[in-house]
Structure formats: structure tokens, C-alpha cells
Motif scaffolding. Sequence first.
Motif, PDB file in Angstrom:
ATOM      1  N   HIS A 169       0.830  -1.213   0.000  1.00 14.06           N
ATOM      2  CA  HIS A 169       0.000   0.000   0.000  1.00 14.06           C
ATOM      3  C   HIS A 169       0.866   1.265   0.000  1.00 14.06           C
ATOM      4  O   HIS A 169       0.601   2.210  -0.749  1.00 14.06           O
ATOM      5  CB  HIS A 169      -0.923  -0.020   1.221  1.00 14.06           C
ATOM      6  CG  HIS A 169      -1.647   1.261   1.486  1.00 14.06           C
ATOM      7  ND1 HIS A 169      -2.570   1.785   0.607  1.00 14.06           N
ATOM      8  CD2 HIS A 169      -1.577   2.148   2.522  1.00 14.06           C
ATOM      9  CE1 HIS A 169      -3.049   2.916   1.101  1.00 14.06           C
ATOM     10  NE2 HIS A 169      -2.461   3.161   2.257  1.00 14.06           N
ATOM     11  N   HIS A 201       3.421   6.817   5.447  1.00 16.15           N
ATOM     12  CA  HIS A 201       2.321   7.598   6.018  1.00 16.15           C
ATOM     13  C   HIS A 201       1.487   6.865   7.067  1.00 16.15           C
ATOM     14  O   HIS A 201       0.975   7.479   7.992  1.00 16.15           O
ATOM     15  CB  HIS A 201       1.403   8.151   4.905  1.00 16.15           C
ATOM     16  CG  HIS A 201       0.592   7.110   4.213  1.00 16.15           C
ATOM     17  ND1 HIS A 201       1.087   6.350   3.176  1.00 16.15           N
ATOM     18  CD2 HIS A 201      -0.672   6.682   4.398  1.00 16.15           C
ATOM     19  CE1 HIS A 201       0.157   5.512   2.765  1.00 16.15           C
ATOM     20  NE2 HIS A 201      -0.924   5.689   3.497  1.00 16.15           N
ATOM     21  N   ASP A 202       1.360   5.543   6.940  1.00 20.25           N
ATOM     22  CA  ASP A 202       0.527   4.806   7.905  1.00 20.25           C
ATOM     23  C   ASP A 202       1.361   4.057   8.945  1.00 20.25           C
ATOM     24  O   ASP A 202       0.859   3.108   9.563  1.00 20.25           O
ATOM     25  CB  ASP A 202      -0.363   3.795   7.162  1.00 20.25           C
ATOM     26  CG  ASP A 202      -1.621   4.437   6.596  1.00 20.25           C
ATOM     27  OD1 ASP A 202      -2.032   5.501   7.103  1.00 20.25           O
ATOM     28  OD2 ASP A 202      -2.189   3.876   5.646  1.00 20.25           O
ATOM     29  N   ASP A 283      -3.729   8.191  -1.279  1.00 18.29           N
ATOM     30  CA  ASP A 283      -4.123   7.149  -0.326  1.00 18.29           C
ATOM     31  C   ASP A 283      -5.518   6.623  -0.679  1.00 18.29           C
ATOM     32  O   ASP A 283      -5.776   5.411  -0.696  1.00 18.29           O
ATOM     33  CB  ASP A 283      -4.129   7.789   1.069  1.00 18.29           C
ATOM     34  CG  ASP A 283      -4.284   6.780   2.194  1.00 18.29           C
ATOM     35  OD1 ASP A 283      -3.912   5.619   2.005  1.00 18.29           O
ATOM     36  OD2 ASP A 283      -4.764   7.188   3.269  1.00 18.29           O
TER      37      ASP A 283
HETATM   38 FE   LIG Z   1      -2.894   4.709   3.860  1.00 20.56          FE
END
Ligand SMILES: [Fe+2]
Length: 352
Positions: A169, A201-202, A283
Amino acid sequence: MNAELINVLVLDAEPLLHASIATELADSQAACTMASGVEGACELLRTRPFDALIVDTERPGPGVAELLTTAARVAPDCRVVLVAGAEGRDGLAQGIMMGAEDYVEKPFKPGELAEVLHKVLGGTPSAAAWSLADDGTMQWRREPTRAALAAVRQLVLATEARDPLTRRHHEHVAHYATGLAELIGLSRAQVESIRIAALVHDVGKMSVPIHILLKQGRLNSREFEYIRRHPEVGADLLANLTLFKDEADLVRHHHESWDGRGYPDGLACREIPVGARIIHVADAMDGMLMSRTYKRAYSTEEMLSELIRCAGTQYDRDVASAAIRWCAEHPDQLILPVTDAASATRIAASVA
Ligand SMILES: [Fe+2]
Ligand SMILES: [Fe+2]
């Protein structure tokens, strides 16, 4: 690393997997040595140089943790790639936390293991944060950024490993965010900063309990609170690495909404850093195109309609427009579930 021949040690895979790894690597200039048992593997690592170690996380006997601890001590330059199946998911996350650089899932597609192996071996080794220049001054170099980033990326991979549907991802989001940032005309430095932030980012999802990450039904308010905290957790982690102040800001705000209804700070419009607005759209693109525990994969057409529908409310209208243009100009660069790939060109062409 020997450019001509890669020396790979494979530990304790089941016979069928042994054979497929050997076949896979035979075509990629790799010499493959099979080891049986941790002791035998450690002895080989002590006595012969290996570029990479491939470990099946479903292997019997001593766990991945014990094995990687030993490998790190006796062969610190040897890169570790994990092979995981449904039963080895705990060992996979643990292995990545302990320094394994990447993984493939069984059954892997032809060429997949070789591709991961070459990517891992092509990485840049870490270096000191500051170096002494000829004039006696201390100069900062790019390498330490890569080294620090590599450390955070390990956490990201461990996060992705907890939920099989989020595999790659972060790479997908970085791919889209970079494309959008370039299309919008941001500077090279801004594009690079956005790419780095998107790649991690996550990372704050490390703090979300696994049963919440994998829950199929609607989250209750307490469970959603864990999700809401992930941008802050990730930003705090990056802010502690002082080289990533700008990227920490983008990570913190990647779930802010143009209309002010996002989180964690409820920023609106141009209060939200442009990089965070871009990552938010990138995203969403990947989130829509791939399936998740709580939803099926959207078609490209559905994803584009959703971008149009939410432009000016959830998404910055300019960024959403850039995304639609980017999809039309680069239909072959959309990352789709295999069955949808054929329709990408036709659909994206229809919105051009
Ligand atoms: Fe994400
Ligand atoms: Fe997120």
C-alpha cells in the motif's frame, strides 16, 4: 555483493518450496544453498559469505526470532527475505521487526521472489550521519536519511504484514503521490519530501490492535479512536528523527479533509499542507482500487467517480482534478487487482 553471482542461503523450506525457490533463483544469477536446521545454517553463515538469507516463516523448530538474532550476529551483511504463508503471519511481522528487509507470500508468482531479492540487494547501505569535508567542516549527506528511512520502512513493512490486504500500500501511495506532485508542478525537493512521507504515512498503524485492523464490520467509537490516532503516532515517530520534520507534518495531516471534517486537527482548505492534501488523494486512490477487509475493490471507473463526487469537500479540488488527469495520461501506471488491469486503459481513456 558480487554483481555476477548472488549467493543465497535458504533455510528449512518444505521440499516443494525448496524446489520452487531453486527454480526461481536459477534464472537470476543466484547460487542457492539449502540448509537444514538453524545450527547448520549458522555454521554456513560463519564459514561462507552469503548475500541473502531466505527464511520460511512457517518453518518448524526454533522460531524466526532466534534464527534472525543469530544471523544478525554472525553475518550482519547478509540481507534477509522472508517467505510467508497464512500460518506464518506472526513470524512474518516479528521477522520484519527484527531486520528482515522484505517478504513474499506463498504461493509466489514466477519472478516475484527474484524481483524482491534483487530489490533488497540493490539497497544502499547505511552511512554516518555527518562526514568531515576537506575544508574541515562537518557536512550532512543524503545517506543517513536513507538509513533512517530504511529503519522506518521496516516498521511500515511490519505494519503491512499484519494485514495481507495492505501489502505494498505505501509503495502504491508513494507512486501516485509522486505523480500528482509532479503534475501539479511542485519543486523537486517538495516532490521528494512527499514521496518519503507517502512511503511511511501509515506507520502509526503499528499502534492499532490487530483485531481492529482486521475487523470486517463497522468499528465502534472506541475502536475508531485507535484508527484516528495513527497519523499522530506516525508523525511523532518521524519527528523524533530530526531529519524528517517536514515529512512528519505531512504524515500528521494525511487524513485532514478539505472541508475541515478530517482528523487529527480538523484543518481545512489551504491550512492543510499541500503534500498532505496530495497524499490524502493518493491514499484514497489505492484504498479504493484494492480490496480491504471491509470492502471490495472499486473499478477504475468507480474510483474516478468518487474522486469527482468528493472534490471540494473531502479532497482539494485541484488535487482531485490532477488525479483524474494523471489517470487519463498514465492508465498503464494504475496499480489494479489483476482482473481489473485490462479495463484500465479503456476507462481512463474515456475520461481523457
Ligand atoms: Fe494509507
Ligand atoms: Fe492513514
